[in-house]
Design an enzyme around this catalytic site. Structure first.
Site, PDB file in Angstrom:
ATOM      1  N   SER A   1       4.871  -1.454  11.272  1.00  0.00           N
ATOM      2  CA  SER A   1       5.431  -0.194  10.785  1.00  0.00           C
ATOM      3  C   SER A   1       6.021   0.573  11.950  1.00  0.00           C
ATOM      4  O   SER A   1       5.531   0.481  13.089  1.00  0.00           O
ATOM      5  CB  SER A   1       4.331   0.645  10.123  1.00  0.00           C
ATOM      6  OG  SER A   1       4.813   1.945   9.817  1.00  0.00           O
TER       7      SER A   1
ATOM      8  N   TYR B   1      -3.598   4.799  10.429  1.00  0.00           N
ATOM      9  CA  TYR B   1      -2.690   3.743   9.968  1.00  0.00           C
ATOM     10  C   TYR B   1      -1.744   3.335  11.097  1.00  0.00           C
ATOM     11  O   TYR B   1      -1.515   2.144  11.338  1.00  0.00           O
ATOM     12  CB  TYR B   1      -1.904   4.255   8.765  1.00  0.00           C
ATOM     13  CG  TYR B   1      -0.827   3.329   8.263  1.00  0.00           C
ATOM     14  CD1 TYR B   1      -1.129   2.289   7.385  1.00  0.00           C
ATOM     15  CD2 TYR B   1       0.511   3.509   8.639  1.00  0.00           C
ATOM     16  CE1 TYR B   1      -0.133   1.448   6.908  1.00  0.00           C
ATOM     17  CE2 TYR B   1       1.503   2.670   8.166  1.00  0.00           C
ATOM     18  CZ  TYR B   1       1.176   1.640   7.303  1.00  0.00           C
ATOM     19  OH  TYR B   1       2.167   0.807   6.836  1.00  0.00           O
TER      20      TYR B   1
END
Length: 248
Positions: free
Chosen positions: A143, A157
């Site tokens: 990501s 995250y």
């Protein structure tokens, strides 16, 4: 013989788009899912309706025994493995680090970090030319959060995806001589259901103005980047990262 790809977390979003696109490009596909059997079967149905071959296999990526069973099912159904896409990932409701507890961190890291490590281990055992395999390709879905940090929202995250970046670099060098290439794709703001898990289903609309292309991306655009690493044109790429972020 037809090549086989396993996509984790493939019942929706990026994983589903990747599974369908992989089948369109000639792969037999294992569609892994955690609990939504209907959604996974819908992906399989799309693939089969177009003349492809696929199977849906349940498995919670936070549970090692489920991961072992998943790979055993791939062996049973297909008898080989040529590609792995580590796509399964979770996030929890937006929060600052000061409000996060250990349980949340363990949940995030079990699925987003430990599971890809274990899946890579199992894939390498089947793909490695030094172990009798035919070689293969692993693509980790990271990501842009790994680079941006996601302050005030998903710093946990983001950290988990930073670990995936490091895994990609190290493992690519570890298994290169065994005929296995390891790369990663870093999605940016993508319009999928994951934002609802963070408590803000409309997050893409809120942040899209910070993206140079002024829009969120699609699951299919990310899938296309993932599948590029499986193409002959990517044969000399390992330890590489492809950002699909609209310039963000």
């Amino acid at each position: 013989m037809q090549k086989v790809m396993l996509v984790t977390g493939a019942s929706r979003g990026i994983g589903a788009a990747t599974a369908v696109m992989a089948a369109q490009r000639g792969y037999a596909v294992c569609v892994n899912y955690k609990q939504n059997a209907d959604a996974a079967q819908a992906v399989v149905g799309r693939i089969e309706a177009a003349g492809g071959r696929a199977v849906a296999i349940k498995g919670d990526m936070a549970v090692e025994s489920d991961i072992l069973a998943l790979f055993a099912a791939v062996d049973e159904h297909f008898g080989r493995l040529d590609g792995l896409v580590n796509n399964a990932g979770i996030l929890e409701r937006q929060a600052r680090l000061v409000d996060m507890d250990a349980g949340r961190l363990r949940r995030i890291f079990d699925v987003n970090v430990v599971a890809p490590f274990l899946c890579c281990r199992e894939a390498i055992g089947r793909m490695s030319q030094s172990r009798g395999g035919q070689g293969g390709v692993i693509v980790n879905v990271s990501s842009m959060a790994a680079r941006l940090g996601s302050p005030g929202e998903y710093i946990d995250y983001a950290a988990s995806k930073g670990a995936i970046d490091t895994l990609t670099i190290g493992l690519s060098r570890e298994v290169a001589e065994e005929g296995i290439r390891v790369n990663a794709v870093r999605p940016g703001v993508i319009d999928t259901e994951i934002h609802a898990s963070g408590g803000e289903p409309g997050r893409v609309d809120r942040v899209k103005h910070s993206v140079p292309l002024r829009r969120g991306g699609t699951a299919e655009e990310v899938a296309g980047a993932i599948l590029w690493f499986f193409a002959p044109e990517a044969a000399y790429s390992t330890g590489a990262f492809l950002d699909v972020s609209g310039g963000r």
